[in-house]
Every structure is written in structure tokens, then in C-alpha cells.
Design a protein around this motif. Structure first.
Motif, PDB file in Angstrom:
ATOM      1  N   LYS A  99      -2.562  -0.125  -2.582  1.00 41.71           N
ATOM      2  CA  LYS A  99      -3.187   0.393  -1.354  1.00 41.71           C
ATOM      3  C   LYS A  99      -4.267  -0.559  -0.862  1.00 41.71           C
ATOM      4  O   LYS A  99      -4.346  -0.886   0.326  1.00 41.71           O
ATOM      5  CB  LYS A  99      -3.770   1.778  -1.602  1.00 41.71           C
ATOM      6  CG  LYS A  99      -4.334   2.390  -0.334  1.00 41.71           C
ATOM      7  CD  LYS A  99      -5.011   3.732  -0.565  1.00 41.71           C
ATOM      8  CE  LYS A  99      -5.580   4.256   0.749  1.00 41.71           C
ATOM      9  NZ  LYS A  99      -6.352   5.495   0.545  1.00 41.71           N
ATOM     10  N   ASP A 118       7.200   1.136  -2.125  1.00 38.58           N
ATOM     11  CA  ASP A 118       7.006   2.471  -1.553  1.00 38.58           C
ATOM     12  C   ASP A 118       5.661   2.571  -0.849  1.00 38.58           C
ATOM     13  O   ASP A 118       5.558   3.108   0.251  1.00 38.58           O
ATOM     14  CB  ASP A 118       7.160   3.564  -2.620  1.00 38.58           C
ATOM     15  CG  ASP A 118       6.329   3.330  -3.864  1.00 38.58           C
ATOM     16  OD1 ASP A 118       5.756   2.224  -4.039  1.00 38.58           O
ATOM     17  OD2 ASP A 118       6.239   4.244  -4.703  1.00 38.58           O
ATOM     18  N   TYR A 122       4.834   3.556   3.047  1.00 41.14           N
ATOM     19  CA  TYR A 122       3.878   4.583   3.500  1.00 41.14           C
ATOM     20  C   TYR A 122       2.894   3.975   4.506  1.00 41.14           C
ATOM     21  O   TYR A 122       2.510   4.612   5.476  1.00 41.14           O
ATOM     22  CB  TYR A 122       3.073   5.168   2.331  1.00 41.14           C
ATOM     23  CG  TYR A 122       3.883   5.699   1.165  1.00 41.14           C
ATOM     24  CD1 TYR A 122       5.132   6.301   1.357  1.00 41.14           C
ATOM     25  CD2 TYR A 122       3.391   5.621  -0.138  1.00 41.14           C
ATOM     26  CE1 TYR A 122       5.870   6.778   0.280  1.00 41.14           C
ATOM     27  CE2 TYR A 122       4.115   6.107  -1.216  1.00 41.14           C
ATOM     28  CZ  TYR A 122       5.352   6.675  -1.009  1.00 41.14           C
ATOM     29  OH  TYR A 122       6.071   7.147  -2.082  1.00 41.14           O
ATOM     30  N   GLU A 127       1.722   7.357   6.407  1.00 44.60           N
ATOM     31  CA  GLU A 127       1.889   8.644   5.708  1.00 44.60           C
ATOM     32  C   GLU A 127       1.323   8.572   4.288  1.00 44.60           C
ATOM     33  O   GLU A 127       0.880   7.518   3.837  1.00 44.60           O
ATOM     34  CB  GLU A 127       3.367   9.049   5.676  1.00 44.60           C
ATOM     35  CG  GLU A 127       4.253   8.058   4.934  1.00 44.60           C
ATOM     36  CD  GLU A 127       5.746   8.296   5.136  1.00 44.60           C
ATOM     37  OE1 GLU A 127       6.130   9.160   5.936  1.00 44.60           O
ATOM     38  OE2 GLU A 127       6.536   7.601   4.477  1.00 44.60           O
ATOM     39  N   ASP A 128       1.343   9.714   3.609  1.00 46.40           N
ATOM     40  CA  ASP A 128       0.820   9.838   2.244  1.00 46.40           C
ATOM     41  C   ASP A 128      -0.617   9.319   2.167  1.00 46.40           C
ATOM     42  O   ASP A 128      -1.500   9.914   2.744  1.00 46.40           O
ATOM     43  CB  ASP A 128       1.757   9.180   1.225  1.00 46.40           C
ATOM     44  CG  ASP A 128       3.056   9.973   1.081  1.00 46.40           C
ATOM     45  OD1 ASP A 128       2.992  11.199   1.221  1.00 46.40           O
ATOM     46  OD2 ASP A 128       4.111   9.381   0.858  1.00 46.40           O
ATOM     47  N   MET A 129      -0.852   8.183   1.513  1.00 47.13           N
ATOM     48  CA  MET A 129      -2.235   7.729   1.306  1.00 47.13           C
ATOM     49  C   MET A 129      -2.820   6.992   2.509  1.00 47.13           C
ATOM     50  O   MET A 129      -3.953   6.563   2.478  1.00 47.13           O
ATOM     51  CB  MET A 129      -2.296   6.853   0.053  1.00 47.13           C
ATOM     52  CG  MET A 129      -1.368   5.654   0.112  1.00 47.13           C
ATOM     53  SD  MET A 129      -1.185   4.814  -1.486  1.00 47.13           S
ATOM     54  CE  MET A 129       0.163   5.711  -2.238  1.00 47.13           C
ATOM     55  N   PHE A 178       3.176   9.595  -6.315  1.00 47.33           N
ATOM     56  CA  PHE A 178       4.143   9.896  -5.251  1.00 47.33           C
ATOM     57  C   PHE A 178       5.574   9.859  -5.788  1.00 47.33           C
ATOM     58  O   PHE A 178       6.404  10.685  -5.434  1.00 47.33           O
ATOM     59  CB  PHE A 178       3.969   8.935  -4.071  1.00 47.33           C
ATOM     60  CG  PHE A 178       2.722   9.232  -3.276  1.00 47.33           C
ATOM     61  CD1 PHE A 178       2.667  10.341  -2.442  1.00 47.33           C
ATOM     62  CD2 PHE A 178       1.604   8.432  -3.389  1.00 47.33           C
ATOM     63  CE1 PHE A 178       1.511  10.649  -1.725  1.00 47.33           C
ATOM     64  CE2 PHE A 178       0.440   8.726  -2.676  1.00 47.33           C
ATOM     65  CZ  PHE A 178       0.392   9.835  -1.843  1.00 47.33           C
ATOM     66  N   ARG A 181       6.317  13.095  -7.609  1.00 46.05           N
ATOM     67  CA  ARG A 181       6.631  14.179  -6.658  1.00 46.05           C
ATOM     68  C   ARG A 181       8.070  14.071  -6.155  1.00 46.05           C
ATOM     69  O   ARG A 181       8.769  15.069  -6.000  1.00 46.05           O
ATOM     70  CB  ARG A 181       5.700  14.114  -5.438  1.00 46.05           C
ATOM     71  CG  ARG A 181       4.262  14.535  -5.692  1.00 46.05           C
ATOM     72  CD  ARG A 181       3.493  14.415  -4.379  1.00 46.05           C
ATOM     73  NE  ARG A 181       2.053  14.451  -4.550  1.00 46.05           N
ATOM     74  CZ  ARG A 181       1.315  15.556  -4.476  1.00 46.05           C
ATOM     75  NH1 ARG A 181       1.895  16.724  -4.259  1.00 46.05           N
ATOM     76  NH2 ARG A 181       0.002  15.501  -4.630  1.00 46.05           N
ATOM     77  N   GLN A 182       8.510  12.823  -5.873  1.00 38.79           N
ATOM     78  CA  GLN A 182       9.868  12.597  -5.356  1.00 38.79           C
ATOM     79  C   GLN A 182      10.923  12.995  -6.389  1.00 38.79           C
ATOM     80  O   GLN A 182      11.921  13.646  -6.058  1.00 38.79           O
ATOM     81  CB  GLN A 182      10.026  11.129  -4.944  1.00 38.79           C
ATOM     82  CG  GLN A 182       9.211  10.774  -3.705  1.00 38.79           C
ATOM     83  CD  GLN A 182       8.777   9.316  -3.656  1.00 38.79           C
ATOM     84  OE1 GLN A 182       9.151   8.519  -4.523  1.00 38.79           O
ATOM     85  NE2 GLN A 182       7.971   8.963  -2.675  1.00 38.79           N
ATOM     86  N   TYR A 254      14.859   8.210   0.079  1.00 37.57           N
ATOM     87  CA  TYR A 254      13.728   7.283  -0.014  1.00 37.57           C
ATOM     88  C   TYR A 254      14.293   5.873  -0.170  1.00 37.57           C
ATOM     89  O   TYR A 254      14.642   5.451  -1.277  1.00 37.57           O
ATOM     90  CB  TYR A 254      12.830   7.661  -1.202  1.00 37.57           C
ATOM     91  CG  TYR A 254      12.229   9.054  -1.060  1.00 37.57           C
ATOM     92  CD1 TYR A 254      11.137   9.266  -0.225  1.00 37.57           C
ATOM     93  CD2 TYR A 254      12.788  10.147  -1.735  1.00 37.57           C
ATOM     94  CE1 TYR A 254      10.604  10.546  -0.059  1.00 37.57           C
ATOM     95  CE2 TYR A 254      12.250  11.430  -1.581  1.00 37.57           C
ATOM     96  CZ  TYR A 254      11.161  11.619  -0.740  1.00 37.57           C
ATOM     97  OH  TYR A 254      10.641  12.875  -0.573  1.00 37.57           O
TER      98      TYR A 254
END
Length: 359
Positions: A99, A118, A122, A127-129, A178, A181-182, A254
Motif C-alpha cells: 500500500k 491484488d 484495489y 476500493e478496499d484499502m 483481503f 476474505r476472498q 478476482y
């Protein structure tokens, strides 16, 4: 317009940075503020760029100083700078990984980075973070796979059996979380179905050994040190395979996930193949780097693979097919030019081959 101004500013900054690097003996001016917790003091975590190159300069953001990204990035600088220095000079620096690397490219702090495919996706989607799209980091090459590995106490053999169990999903807000979760989603499960804990891969292995948790998600190149240690610790543990149905769901929904099966014996005592998915460790370049610089970098990456392998074994996994098959964001024009010439991609960035081409 604005972009020209931004490019000029980036050039001035790059020159200022080159000057400050020269003054600080190729140390990393951002080391103390990067929050990567490497604690190595000033300049201990930058691979030096050789002097005398007349090309564009680029800071290559990696990860923690003991991690694979930093080793791979440093190896690239050492091997490739002498070859492409008249076009591009790179300096590897340790960071807080994926990130932070994207945001550093957005802020013109870094011009190159290695990060998870991934997290890159994002960023582009906001999205997400990421609260809004960050689209300055463009695809150059998928370098190697980082496998989504699930370790568990002996007896747990299927993801569905994690229901009601205590599971470490990696550090809070991490790429690993993440992916966890997927994987749960592919089985119709959410965090509501498990008792979630957070922590590093090392923490998770300790907690598995001590019976504090039942399973853990680790996303890293295999074999991973934390799991190798677990496998040799004498505890009864298992690696959980995904069903083919779950793999198909994940790779369809994904696009940054690719199937990867770990061969039997990847870890001591695990004498069966483990069905997994993986994200890729991707080399990205800023929109501010010229087409020419990125073209020469991409070309040099493939043409000097043998020398790169000597510096870091992960480069053995680099192929033109794997470098382009998981593409989930736009390709940098310089990299695209190389792949089109090599017959790997068409002008639109679509994959033209279905297996690695051998030199």
C-alpha cells in the motif's frame, strides 16, 4: 498543461534527489520516515546506484529490509544499472510494502515499486484499502507468485471446517487479510463464521504451535520461512487445499488470482500436493517514467535473467507468460512495446501465448 508541469517538477525533484543521494553516500533519504520498522539507521537499507549513469533516476520501493521484495529489488539494481545506466539508474529502498508503495508512486516519492497484484488492482479501482483511485503505478512484469497458504492444526483439511474456529488472517488491512476474505467467500463464509485474530506470519506460527489458534492464512512465496519452521517443529499440522470449485470461483471473480498447486514435499512432512491460489509480486513503473526507460528496463530484465538468478533465486520463476498472464491494470507503454516486439501481447495488451516461450 498540468502533466507537463508535473513531469518538470518530477524531473527537478529527481535531480534534487540524485544530488541528495550523492551527498548521503547513496543512503535512503526516506528511511527514517518510511515507518517500515527496519530500524537499521540511516542508509542501511538502500542498494546503491552506480555513479556516472546519465539516464533518468528512479527510486525502487520494495518492502522490509529482511523480506523478499528488498532482496529482489536490490538484485535488480546491482545487475541492471551497469547495463541500462545511460537510460535509467535505479536505487532500491526498503518500505512498508504494497500500500505504501502505491501511495509513494502517487506522491512522486518512488518511480518504481514491487507490490502485490491484488493491492495494485484495489488502488486502480479505489476500493478496499484505497479511498479513491490511485492510477499512476502501471504494470511492468509479474515477477513471481505469492501463494495464499492455509496452515491448520492437524485434522482440519477443508476450508469449510474453519467454521467456529480461531483463524489468524494476517495483519489488519494487509493484502493477506483481503485474500482470506476472498477464500472464505468462495465457500459462502464471512468473518462472522470464524473467530478472527490478526498478526504477522511468525506470530501465527507461534500461536498455532501453542494451540492459541486453529488455522492461519499466509500469503508469500513458497516455501515460506514461517511455515518451514512450523513443519519442522514437530507439531501435528496440515496444509489446507482448496477445492477446484473454489479455485474456479476465485480466479473468475478476482482476475489477479491465479491457480498454483504446491508440489508434495514443498514442506517437510507434507507429502501431498496442495491446491492453492496466488497473487503475483509485480514490478510497476510510474506514469512519470519515460517509455524508453521502461522499455530498456523490461528488455534488460528478460535478457539478463541468468545474472539476476545468481543475485536472487526468485528470478528463476520469471517468464514472459507469467509476467503478463495476471495483468489486472494498464501496462506501462514501455513494457507494452517490449511484449509486443516479443510476440507475447498484442497492441491492446491481450495475451497471445498460453505457455512460456523459451529463449
Amino acid at each position: 498543461g498540468i502533466t507537463m508541469l508535473k513531469k518538470k517538477l518530477a524531473l527537478v525533484l529527481a535531480m534534487a534527489m540524485a544530488a541528495s543521494l550523492a551527498l548521503s553516500g547513496c543512503g535512503n533519504p526516506h528511511a527514517s520516515s518510511s515507518g517500515s520498522g527496519s530500524g537499521s539507521g540511516s542508509g542501511g537499507t538502500s542498494a546503491a546506484a552506480p555513479s556516472g549513469g546519465s539516464g533518468e533516476t528512479a527510486v525502487l520501493a520494495t518492502g522490509g529490509s529482511t523480506g523478499t521484495y528488498y532482496g529482489v529489488g536490490s538484485g535488480m539494481c546491482t545487475v541492471l544499472n551497469p547495463i541500462i545506466g545511460d537510460v535509467l539508474n535505479m536505487t532500491a529502498t526498503s518500505t512498508g510494502a504494497s500500500k505504501e508503495n502505491v501511495q509513494g508512486i502517487t506522491d512522486d516519492k518512488y518511480q518504481l515499486a514491487i507490490l502485490q497484484s491484488d493491492v495494485l488492482t484495489y488502488a486502480h479501482n479505489g476500493e478496499d484499502m484505497f479511498e479513491e483511485p490511485e492510477t499512476d503505478a502501471l504494470w511492468v512484469a509479474g515477477l513471481y507468485n505469492e501463494t495464499v497458504q492455509i496452515t491448520a492444526r492437524g485434522g482440519i483439511t477443508d476450508v469449510s471446517e474453519l467454521a467456529g474456529k480461531t483463524v489468524c488472517v494476517g495483519d489488519r488491512g494487509s493484502g493477506t487479510e483481503f485474500n482470506a476474505r476472498q477464500v472464505l467467500e468462495a465457500y459462502g463464509m464471512t468473518y462472522d463464521d470464524i473467530n478472527v485474530t490478526y498478526g504477522s506470519f511468525g506470530d501465527a506460527s507461534e500461536q498455532l504451535k501453542n494451540g492459541q489458534i486453529d488455522a492461519a492464512f499466509t500469503v508469500a512465496g513458497a516455501p515460506t520461512v514461517a511455515i518451514t519452521e512450523l513443519a519442522t517443529s514437530g507439531m501435528d499440522f496440515s496444509m489446507v487445499s482448496l477445492t477446484q470449485e473454489a479455485v474456479d470461483y476465485l480466479t473468475e471473480n478476482y482476475h489477479f488470482l491465479v491457480q498454483e498447486n504446491l508440489p508434495a514435499g514443498t514442506y517437510e512432512g507434507v507429502d501431498y500436493e496442495v491446491t492453492c491460489v496466488a497473487v503475483q509480486a509485480v514490478l510497476v513503473a510510474s506514469t512519470d517514467l519515460s517509455e524508453d526507460a521502461v522499455y530498456e528496463l523490461t528488455k534488460a530484465l528478460f535478457e539478463n535473467k541468468d545474472e539476476l538468478i545468481v543475485g536472487h533465486p526468485k528470478f528463476e520463476l520469471l517468464t514472459d507468460y507469467d509476467a503478463t498472464k495476471g495483468i489486472s491494470v494498464p501496462v506501462h507503454p514501455g513494457a507494452l512495446k517490449y511484449y509486443v516486439e516479443a510476440g507475447v501481447l498484442d497492441e491492446e495488451g491481450n495475451l497471445l501465448i498460453d505457455a512460456p516461450t523459451t529463449a
